[in-house]
Design a protein around this motif. Sequence first.
Motif, PDB file in Angstrom:
ATOM      1  N   UNK A   1       2.029  -3.360 -10.457  1.00  0.00           N
ATOM      2  CA  UNK A   1       2.084  -4.359  -9.396  1.00  0.00           C
ATOM      3  C   UNK A   1       0.761  -4.457  -8.638  1.00  0.00           C
ATOM      4  N   UNK A   2       0.093  -3.338  -8.427  1.00  0.00           N
ATOM      5  CA  UNK A   2      -1.185  -3.351  -7.726  1.00  0.00           C
ATOM      6  C   UNK A   2      -2.230  -4.118  -8.533  1.00  0.00           C
ATOM      7  N   UNK A   3      -2.282  -3.858  -9.830  1.00  0.00           N
ATOM      8  CA  UNK A   3      -3.230  -4.570 -10.687  1.00  0.00           C
ATOM      9  C   UNK A   3      -2.903  -6.059 -10.761  1.00  0.00           C
TER      10      UNK A   3
ATOM     11  N   UNK B   1      -9.473  -9.392  -3.476  1.00  0.00           N
ATOM     12  CA  UNK B   1      -8.521  -8.569  -2.748  1.00  0.00           C
ATOM     13  C   UNK B   1      -7.141  -8.612  -3.356  1.00  0.00           C
ATOM     14  N   UNK B   2      -6.190  -8.113  -2.603  1.00  0.00           N
ATOM     15  CA  UNK B   2      -4.821  -7.959  -3.085  1.00  0.00           C
ATOM     16  C   UNK B   2      -3.875  -8.877  -2.335  1.00  0.00           C
ATOM     17  N   UNK B   3      -2.964  -9.494  -3.076  1.00  0.00           N
ATOM     18  CA  UNK B   3      -1.926 -10.323  -2.469  1.00  0.00           C
ATOM     19  C   UNK B   3      -0.913  -9.399  -1.806  1.00  0.00           C
ATOM     20  N   UNK B   4      -0.352  -9.844  -0.739  1.00  0.00           N
ATOM     21  CA  UNK B   4       0.625  -9.062   0.013  1.00  0.00           C
ATOM     22  C   UNK B   4       1.920  -9.837   0.138  1.00  0.00           C
TER      23      UNK B   4
ATOM     24  N   UNK C   1       6.078  -2.681   0.756  1.00  0.00           N
ATOM     25  CA  UNK C   1       4.885  -1.928   1.118  1.00  0.00           C
ATOM     26  C   UNK C   1       3.644  -2.803   1.090  1.00  0.00           C
ATOM     27  N   UNK C   2       2.500  -2.177   1.258  1.00  0.00           N
ATOM     28  CA  UNK C   2       1.236  -2.898   1.332  1.00  0.00           C
ATOM     29  C   UNK C   2       0.342  -2.531   0.148  1.00  0.00           C
ATOM     30  N   UNK C   3      -0.109  -3.535  -0.576  1.00  0.00           N
ATOM     31  CA  UNK C   3      -1.050  -3.299  -1.669  1.00  0.00           C
ATOM     32  C   UNK C   3      -2.386  -2.800  -1.138  1.00  0.00           C
TER      33      UNK C   3
ATOM     34  N   UNK D   1      -4.371   0.562  -2.296  1.00  0.00           N
ATOM     35  CA  UNK D   1      -5.751   0.472  -2.775  1.00  0.00           C
ATOM     36  C   UNK D   1      -6.660   1.377  -1.950  1.00  0.00           C
ATOM     37  N   UNK D   2      -6.432   1.435  -0.646  1.00  0.00           N
ATOM     38  CA  UNK D   2      -7.216   2.291   0.237  1.00  0.00           C
ATOM     39  C   UNK D   2      -7.000   3.762  -0.115  1.00  0.00           C
ATOM     40  N   UNK D   3      -5.769   4.135  -0.395  1.00  0.00           N
ATOM     41  CA  UNK D   3      -5.480   5.530  -0.774  1.00  0.00           C
ATOM     42  C   UNK D   3      -6.160   5.868  -2.090  1.00  0.00           C
ATOM     43  N   UNK D   4      -6.137   4.934  -3.048  1.00  0.00           N
ATOM     44  CA  UNK D   4      -6.830   5.173  -4.309  1.00  0.00           C
ATOM     45  C   UNK D   4      -8.333   5.316  -4.095  1.00  0.00           C
ATOM     46  N   UNK D   5      -8.902   4.425  -3.320  1.00  0.00           N
ATOM     47  CA  UNK D   5     -10.356   4.391  -3.111  1.00  0.00           C
ATOM     48  C   UNK D   5     -10.855   5.635  -2.385  1.00  0.00           C
ATOM     49  N   UNK D   6     -10.164   6.043  -1.316  1.00  0.00           N
ATOM     50  CA  UNK D   6     -10.662   7.123  -0.467  1.00  0.00           C
ATOM     51  C   UNK D   6      -9.857   8.413  -0.544  1.00  0.00           C
ATOM     52  N   UNK D   7      -8.681   8.392  -1.182  1.00  0.00           N
ATOM     53  CA  UNK D   7      -7.853   9.575  -1.300  1.00  0.00           C
ATOM     54  C   UNK D   7      -7.078   9.860  -0.030  1.00  0.00           C
TER      55      UNK D   7
END
Length: 143
Positions: free
Chosen positions: A63-65, A86-89, A95-97, A101-107
């Motif tokens: 879904x994120x992709x 960016x990501x559609x919401x 939840x929020x895409x 994405x922020x968690x993936x990018x920065x951990x």
Amino acid sequence: MAKCEMKLPEEFLLKISKLGSDFDSVADTVLQAGGEVVLAKVRSNLSSVVGRGTKYDSRSTGELEGALGLSPSKLNRNGNHDVKVGFAEPRSDGGSNAKLANILEYGKHGQPAKPFLKPAKTASKQACIDAMTQRLEEEVKKR
């Protein structure tokens, strides 16, 4: 009060003057061409980091992709044309895409960072400039 004067190359100014009142529509198409290059790089980076290096089996739904996309060109408050990758919401689960994405990018605590946006920006910069330059040349030749 400070004063700043910028001088643009004559060749570029001549190209812009040929466009006349069509400049806004040409700017939109040029930005879309550059945005497509960056979007492709972000998409490939995202698919390479999702589910990689996890302790447990990946629960990725794709879904994120699928939410990743390119906005249409718009004027911002400063009068500049912008496109955004960016990501559609929102997500189907509410939840929020952007949060994922922020968690993936920065951990986060217990989850190491897997950057995909910043490397895509760096890697696609020159290709984006080249694509936009080529599209501008095509549009100027049409007029």
